[in-house]
Design a protein around this motif. Structure first.
Motif, PDB file in Angstrom:
ATOM      1  N   SER A  52      28.326 -14.722   6.737  1.00 52.71           N
ATOM      2  CA  SER A  52      27.711 -15.129   7.991  1.00 52.71           C
ATOM      3  C   SER A  52      28.781 -15.649   8.932  1.00 52.71           C
ATOM      4  O   SER A  52      29.873 -16.048   8.507  1.00 52.71           O
ATOM      5  N   GLU A  54      30.193 -18.446  10.720  1.00 53.80           N
ATOM      6  CA  GLU A  54      30.117 -19.898  10.713  1.00 53.80           C
ATOM      7  C   GLU A  54      31.445 -20.492  11.167  1.00 53.80           C
ATOM      8  O   GLU A  54      32.522 -19.941  10.887  1.00 53.80           O
ATOM      9  N   ASP A 166      17.987 -27.982  13.749  1.00 56.79           N
ATOM     10  CA  ASP A 166      17.450 -26.665  14.111  1.00 56.79           C
ATOM     11  C   ASP A 166      17.898 -25.539  13.184  1.00 56.79           C
ATOM     12  O   ASP A 166      17.934 -24.371  13.582  1.00 56.79           O
ATOM     13  N   SER A 168      20.686 -24.603  12.295  1.00 55.05           N
ATOM     14  CA  SER A 168      21.856 -23.857  12.777  1.00 55.05           C
ATOM     15  C   SER A 168      23.140 -24.686  12.805  1.00 55.05           C
ATOM     16  O   SER A 168      24.222 -24.119  12.880  1.00 55.05           O
ATOM     17  N   LYS A 169      23.021 -25.997  12.725  1.00 57.27           N
ATOM     18  CA  LYS A 169      24.195 -26.875  12.770  1.00 57.27           C
ATOM     19  C   LYS A 169      23.975 -28.029  11.792  1.00 57.27           C
ATOM     20  O   LYS A 169      22.854 -28.530  11.675  1.00 57.27           O
ATOM     21  N   VAL A 198      28.791 -25.038  12.325  1.00 54.68           N
ATOM     22  CA  VAL A 198      27.928 -24.356  13.287  1.00 54.68           C
ATOM     23  C   VAL A 198      27.721 -22.937  12.773  1.00 54.68           C
ATOM     24  O   VAL A 198      28.698 -22.225  12.495  1.00 54.68           O
ATOM     25  N   SER A 199      26.479 -22.524  12.627  1.00 53.07           N
ATOM     26  CA  SER A 199      26.164 -21.291  11.914  1.00 53.07           C
ATOM     27  C   SER A 199      25.251 -20.385  12.716  1.00 53.07           C
ATOM     28  O   SER A 199      24.514 -20.832  13.607  1.00 53.07           O
ATOM     29  N   ASP A 200      25.272 -19.095  12.359  1.00 56.67           N
ATOM     30  CA  ASP A 200      24.299 -18.168  12.947  1.00 56.67           C
ATOM     31  C   ASP A 200      22.951 -18.272  12.237  1.00 56.67           C
ATOM     32  O   ASP A 200      21.975 -17.633  12.637  1.00 56.67           O
ATOM     33  N   GLY A 201      22.895 -19.061  11.157  1.00 57.91           N
ATOM     34  CA  GLY A 201      21.631 -19.294  10.459  1.00 57.91           C
ATOM     35  C   GLY A 201      21.135 -18.113   9.663  1.00 57.91           C
ATOM     36  O   GLY A 201      19.961 -18.066   9.283  1.00 57.91           O
ATOM     37  N   SER A 205      23.867 -17.596   4.929  1.00 63.49           N
ATOM     38  CA  SER A 205      24.701 -18.653   5.508  1.00 63.49           C
ATOM     39  C   SER A 205      24.642 -19.930   4.677  1.00 63.49           C
ATOM     40  O   SER A 205      23.692 -20.164   3.916  1.00 63.49           O
ATOM     41  N   SER A 208      21.574 -21.955   5.463  1.00 61.82           N
ATOM     42  CA  SER A 208      20.390 -21.466   4.756  1.00 61.82           C
ATOM     43  C   SER A 208      20.359 -22.002   3.327  1.00 61.82           C
ATOM     44  O   SER A 208      19.304 -22.408   2.815  1.00 61.82           O
TER      45      SER A 208
END
Length: 461
Positions: A52, A54, A166, A168-169, A198-201, A205, A208
């Motif tokens: 992912s 990140e 959220d 994502s972070k 910080v991730s694309d989720g 990932s 996740s």
């Protein structure tokens, strides 16, 4: 006479219960399980998947650690998840609770889980926490609260420290949520480390993986939901949140997460069992396997309390690579059990081929980091002790990045320079900025006594 008779039997009953509590607390966790390699297999499987996108940055100082947490909470639009070992209603703890309250006020779903023992000791009667829990979008739980019928359960603690916004972070590391680790509310503070991711989720990932882990911890049957109560503390939370927005308004309003972080090759979460029970050392096993992949390993830990299996693992590693440990000198350490055990076990550790940097830097080192070769960095909550290996919940984040590894190695130089290096061949070297510190005779006497008294309970330290 009747009253004396009743008091006598009450005293006997109390004595029997205390004996029952002490014996079960010591004996139930004594049989230590063996690792199956299951966690390592899961980690290897992730490496074969598409990585992912990140990005990562390390967080080294207490002011930044508090501000990044506030920024993460303020950025949330849907959900905040907050897990911690030790939250207190002190300056930084109230800042965090006020920020969470502000998020809930704007419709964000907030879930907070705190270790049950620390929750009982520091938050049981906290009006601030009750006011936060009373908010409509907030749920607070204590992990494995005190159970008088099963006193051995006191041994199994939630030692995770992370904050997710959220999906994502997130921030994850070794810092507890109080003034000893966050902000500038007190003069003496511990040295520690977090990482911001910080991730694309995506499905594979690390965020996740962390969300899946959180769900398993959140749903444990022993957990206790804390009921809320609206009070004057509710107004205090509103006022504190408004003050935070005034003081940090610019920082909280706009964060360019991409600019503030660096791209990395891969990030993966290593997690122990979420259950409040004796655990197999799967996480330790995975860390040892990872350390075996590099020819230069620096293990940073507040203290070292190992059993023979863990010592043997370190010895096997040291046979084929340089293995150095950076830890607190006993003159500098904040954990009496860790200091006294090190005094007794030092020669045993050195005989395994391990070189130990004993840091004397004024503040106690609380950082848990492993640097392997020039591209692997592991950061989280795991101490090199039996408690982390066999009893507590623990998390470690594996980051594959030459840039991150180089930055963390450079960061460690300042503590190495303030260290006395105990070499496994019996020699001693001194860092460029090492300053000898005298261990007071009273403290040395205490450590000597503890090193003997605590031998039967080393597996609980």
């Amino acid at each position: 006479m009747k009253q004396k008779h009743i008091l006598k039997w009450l005293g006997i009953a109390l004595g029997v219960y205390l004996l029952y509590g002490v014996l079960t607390a010591i004996l139930v966790p004594l049989p230590q399980k063996e690792a199956t390699g299951e966690l390592w297999s899961q980690y290897e499987a992730r490496l074969s998947e598409d990585a992912s996108q990140e990005r990562v940055r390390s967080i080294e100082d207490t002011d930044s650690a508090l501000l990044w947490r506030l920024q993460l909470i303020e950025s949330a639009e849907r959900e905040v998840i907050f897990s911690t070992f030790d939250l207190r209603a002190d300056g930084s703890g109230q800042d965090l609770m006020a920020a969470l309250y502000g998020a809930a006020q704007r419709g964000v779903q907030v879930r907070v889980i705190v270790d049950g023992l620390n929750g009982f000791l520091h938050l049981q009667n906290s009006g601030v926490l009750r006011a936060l829990a009373a908010e409509e979008n907030v749920e607070v739980r204590f992990y494995d609260p005190i159970d008088l019928l099963r006193p051995w359960k006191l041994n199994y603690r939630l030692h995770d420290k992370y904050l997710i916004a959220d999906g994502s972070k997130y921030i994850l590391g070794g810092r507890n949520s109080n003034d000893l680790f966050l902000g500038s509310y007190q003069e003496n503070q511990n040295i520690d480390r977090d990482v911001l991711v910080v991730s694309d989720g995506g499905e594979g990932s690390s965020v996740s993986q962390l969300l899946t882990y959180f769900k398993s911890v959140w749903s444990q049957p022993e957990n206790k939901t804390i009921t809320g109560k609206t009070s004057s503390q509710t107004d205090a939370l509103q006022e504190r949140y408004a003050a935070l927005c005034t003081v940090h308004g610019k920082e909280l309003a706009a964060v360019d997460w991409e600019v503030e972080t660096a791209a990395v090759t891969h990030v993966s979460l290593l997690s122990g069992s979420p259950r409040a029970e004796a655990k197999a050392p799967e996480l330790w096993d995975a860390l040892v396997r990872l350390m075996a992949q590099g020819d230069d390993v620096l293990l940073q830990t507040p203290y070292i309390i190992c059993n023979d299996k863990m010592y043997n693992d370190l010895e096997a590693l040291a046979e084929t690579r340089q293995l150095r440990v950076l830890t607190n000198a006993v003159e500098n350490g904040a954990n009496p059990s860790g200091c006294s055990d090190y005094l007794r076990e030092k020669q045993n550790i050195l005989s395994r081929g391990v070189d130990v940097y004993e840091a004397v830097c004024g503040q106690s080192l609380h950082t848990k980091t492993i640097l392997i070769g020039d591209d692997l960095s592991i950061v989280g909550s795991f101490n090199a002790d039996m408690r982390s290996a066999y009893l507590d919940t623990e998390l470690m984040l594996v980051i594959e990045s030459e840039e991150v590894n180089a930055a963390l190695r450079q960061e460690s130089v300042q503590y190495i320079d303030q260290s006395r290096l105990a070499l496994h061949d019996g020699g001693t070297e001194y860092g460029a900025r090492f300053e000898e510190m005298t261990l007071p005779w009273a403290k040395r006497a205490l450590y000597t006594i503890l090193s003997v008294v605590q031998r039967p309970i080393r597996h609980l330290l």
